[in-house]
Enzyme design. Structure first.
Site, short mmCIF file in Angstrom:
data_model
loop_
_atom_site.label_atom_id
_atom_site.label_comp_id
_atom_site.label_asym_id
_atom_site.label_seq_id
_atom_site.Cartn_x
_atom_site.Cartn_y
_atom_site.Cartn_z
N ARG A 1 -15.65 62.63 -13.32
CA ARG A 1 -16.20 62.83 -11.98
C ARG A 1 -16.21 61.49 -11.24
O ARG A 1 -16.82 60.51 -11.71
CB ARG A 1 -17.63 63.39 -12.06
CG ARG A 1 -18.24 63.60 -10.69
CD ARG A 1 -19.64 64.20 -10.74
NE ARG A 1 -20.18 64.19 -9.38
CZ ARG A 1 -21.35 63.67 -9.03
NH1 ARG A 1 -22.15 63.15 -9.93
NH2 ARG A 1 -21.75 63.69 -7.77
N HIS B 1 -20.49 60.47 -1.68
CA HIS B 1 -21.49 59.87 -2.54
C HIS B 1 -22.09 58.66 -1.82
O HIS B 1 -22.00 57.52 -2.28
CB HIS B 1 -20.87 59.46 -3.88
CG HIS B 1 -21.87 59.26 -4.98
ND1 HIS B 1 -21.73 59.82 -6.24
CD2 HIS B 1 -23.04 58.58 -5.02
CE1 HIS B 1 -22.75 59.47 -7.00
NE2 HIS B 1 -23.56 58.71 -6.28
N ASN C 1 -23.25 64.50 -2.89
CA ASN C 1 -24.04 64.10 -4.05
C ASN C 1 -25.47 63.80 -3.65
O ASN C 1 -25.72 62.97 -2.77
CB ASN C 1 -23.43 62.86 -4.70
CG ASN C 1 -24.24 62.40 -5.91
OD1 ASN C 1 -24.14 63.00 -6.98
ND2 ASN C 1 -25.04 61.36 -5.75
N GLU C 2 -26.41 64.49 -4.28
CA GLU C 2 -27.84 64.22 -4.13
C GLU C 2 -28.31 64.13 -2.68
O GLU C 2 -28.72 63.07 -2.19
CB GLU C 2 -28.22 62.94 -4.89
CG GLU C 2 -27.96 63.03 -6.37
CD GLU C 2 -28.40 61.80 -7.16
OE1 GLU C 2 -28.44 61.89 -8.39
OE2 GLU C 2 -28.71 60.77 -6.54
N ASN D 1 -28.01 66.86 -11.18
CA ASN D 1 -28.26 65.52 -11.71
C ASN D 1 -29.71 65.42 -12.16
O ASN D 1 -30.62 65.75 -11.40
CB ASN D 1 -28.01 64.44 -10.65
CG ASN D 1 -26.54 64.33 -10.26
OD1 ASN D 1 -25.68 64.98 -10.84
ND2 ASN D 1 -26.26 63.48 -9.29
N TYR E 1 -32.53 62.95 -14.76
CA TYR E 1 -32.75 61.76 -15.58
C TYR E 1 -34.09 61.75 -16.32
O TYR E 1 -34.16 61.34 -17.46
CB TYR E 1 -32.65 60.50 -14.72
CG TYR E 1 -31.27 60.19 -14.23
CD1 TYR E 1 -30.44 59.32 -14.93
CD2 TYR E 1 -30.77 60.77 -13.07
CE1 TYR E 1 -29.15 59.03 -14.49
CE2 TYR E 1 -29.48 60.50 -12.62
CZ TYR E 1 -28.68 59.62 -13.33
OH TYR E 1 -27.41 59.36 -12.89
N GLU F 1 -24.74 64.50 -13.66
CA GLU F 1 -25.19 63.15 -14.02
C GLU F 1 -26.38 63.26 -14.96
O GLU F 1 -27.27 64.09 -14.76
CB GLU F 1 -25.63 62.33 -12.80
CG GLU F 1 -24.52 61.79 -11.92
CD GLU F 1 -25.08 60.96 -10.77
OE1 GLU F 1 -26.17 60.36 -10.93
OE2 GLU F 1 -24.42 60.90 -9.72
#
Length: 565
Positions: free
Chosen positions: A146, A191, A235-236, A378, A380, A445
């Protein structure tokens, strides 16, 4: 009970309840129970520690719970194994071959914005190192990669008035090199590196950005779509809206101006994504047979005290204002009732004539709903939530009405916000399953950082991946969550946005003191590649497994990843 020659006969907690602590008075609480000294009745409320201590006594020690117990098994055939990067973080070549300026070029060249005034001018020099990057991807044994495209490398001023062929050539060669190595490209259109020329006319705040993004997407789909079968539009979006336009610690660096701005930005991000999806669906899908979606990020949120309803409610708000902000319109249609109600009521109470959260028209709701081919996600870490009253503050934080913290027992990383909490991944995957109709999920992610002296023995990273991937396996095999792929962040150490090069998430160390910026493998490369080779976790009780023996790099198993909605 004897330990190291010492006989243990019993244990006594320091204090049953908060009390008068001598010279400290009532300012320090040692108790298992909180005592409200402002109430004449002095009510006692159990703290989380009281419940924890109860279970220790009940179990007469510490038992391995389901979260900690390993599950052995394999992921579905054709599982997507990947790693990720982003254009500004690795490419360098910031003015090479006609590339235009992005908001991150300006942000990073503004004093005091980036730790130690680092910038992405050279970064990992991936713009000049396709062969080197392909080599380390092969060493990692992933079947997908990616990466993102720099909008200004293709369209220097952000518009289709001029296509920079020299910049496009880089991505053309990269995609071809990946396919030659039996690695499928997973391409992100945006991104975070918005063309500066578009920011100068309002950026994501200006609704003309929707058409500009659609134009950009069409050029990329038409040029690369014959070879790229997996796409991420944005992205995000949460980070674009809140970190860039709410807190101002990322480009374009706008903070608290005004309380409506992050919601306007989020609104346009959702509409831009939907238009790109419809463009692909209507014009390119039949011929190219690819999949398009958005990648949404979110922590998992637990109540700080699971026995307090206020904390439970705060944890729910954190989730709905995080993942729900963008997932609800795309997967369920429109913003959640929780967000709409809270923001409208707080806006009207402040004397505004309407909600600070923009409204979608019925036509827009219909057009946005269902604009996904998978759930890009994504993740974490996990946070503990509790209620916070912000008064009349007309801002996202006031709307959410919650603060977050971490359990001191959770292991640290090189990032203050990132604690090792594997259980949260399984729980938020189940939330997605229940909240959004069990969509097919690709984790786009997941990773952990370190700071300080370089140490190629990154055992903490291997530990993190083992525990998080195993939670993903539990979600898939035990809970029926439809997980189809997993992506580590990141392939190599890179410019970690406002923290510069200080926080390192990579499988490969990048020696930036050497003009050749070589990539050097850390121990997690071998660890992750073994999980990929085994497609999961073979049971050690069954003896040595052939997948634990690494084959030569050129013989890695390709993915036959495919799905239908």
């Amino acid at each position: 009970y004897e330990v190291d020659g010492v006989q243990l006969k019993g244990y006594t907690a320091a204090s049953l309840m908060d009390s008068f602590e001598w010279l400290n008075g009532y300012t320090v609480g040692f108790g298992l129970y909180h005592v409200d000294f402002t109430d004449p009745n002095r009510p006692r409320t159990p703290k989380f520690s009281a419940h924890f201590y109860f279970h220790v006594m009940k179990d007469n020690g510490f038992l391995t719970n389901d979260d900690e117990r390993m599950l052995y098994g394999e992921f579905p055939q054709g599982f997507l194994w990947s790693t990720a990067t982003a254009s500004y973080q690795i490419e360098g070549g910031w003015r090479a071959d006609g590339k235009g300026l992005s908001i991150w070029d300006k942000f990073a060249h503004t004093p005091l914005r980036i730790f130690e005034n680092d910038n992405g001018d050279i970064a990992c020099d991936s713009y000049n190192k396709i062969d080197e990057d392909i080599a380390i991807l092969k060493q990692l044994r992933v079947n997908h990669y990616r990466f993102s495209i720099s909008w200004t490398r293709i369209l220097p001023d952000g518009t289709k008035n001029y296509i920079n062929e020299a910049g496009f050539s880089y991505y053309d060669r990269l995609v071809n090199a990946l396919l030659a190595a039996n690695i499928q490209p997973h391409v992100t259109l945006y991104h975070w590196d918005l063309p500066l020329a578009l920011q100068n006319v309002g950026g994501w705040e200006n609704d003309t950005i929707v058409e500009r993004f659609r134009d950009y997407a069409e050029i990329i789909f038409s040029r690369l779509g014959d070879r790229v079968k997996l796409w991420v539009t944005i992205n995000e979006p949460y980070n674009v809206a809140m970190v860039g336009h709410g807190y101002g610690v990322a480009a374009p660096g706008i903070s608290f101006r005004p309380g409506t701005l992050p919601y306007i930005v989020g609104h346009n991000l959702i509409k831009a994504h939907a238009e790109a999806w419809h463009l692909y669906n209507d014009k390119y899908r039949a011929k190219q047979n690819g999949k398009v979606s958005i990648t949404i990020n979110s922590d998992w949120s637990e109540p700080r005290n699971p026995y307090k309803q206020e904390d439970i409610d705060a944890a729910r708000r954190v989730i709905q204002f995080y993942i729900g902000w963008f997932a609800h319109p795309i997967f369920n249609g429109d913003y959640s009732e929780m967000m709409k109600t809270i923001i409208r009521e707080r806006s009207l109470a402040a004397g505004l004539t309407q909600s600070r959260l923009p409204e979608f028209t019925p036509e827009e709701i219909k057009r946005i709903k269902g604009t996904y081919d998978y759930f890009g996600f994504n993740h974490y870490t996990t946070v503990l939530a509790f209620p916070v009253e912000y008064g009349n503050l007309q801002h996202y934080d006031g709307d959410r009405g919650a603060g977050t913290t971490a359990d001191r027992a959770w292991l640290n990383s090189g990032s203050g916000w990132l604690k090792i909490t594997p259980f949260g991944l399984r729980r938020i995957l189940n939330f997605i399953k229940e909240e959004y109709g069990n969509p097919m999920i690709i984790i786009t992610e997941n990773g952990i950082s370190e700071r300080g002296p370089v140490d190629l023995k990154d055992s903490h990273r291997s530990y993190y991946y083992e525990k998080y991937i195993n939670q993903m396996l539990k979600a898939n095999l035990l809970d029926g969550v439809d997980v189809r792929g997993y992506t580590t962040w990141s392939l190599m150490d890179n410019l970690e946005w406002a923290t510069g090069f200080a926080e390192r998430f990579g499988h490969f160390y990048v020696n930036r003191s050497d003009p050749k910026v070589p990539r050097v493998a850390k121990e997690s490369v071998s660890f992750y590649s073994t999980i990929i080779n085994c497609n999961g976790f073979p049971d050690p009780a069954s003896g040595p497994h052939d997948c634990m023996k690494q084959e030569p790099e050129g013989n890695q198993r390709g993915s036959d990843f495919s799905f239908s909605r």
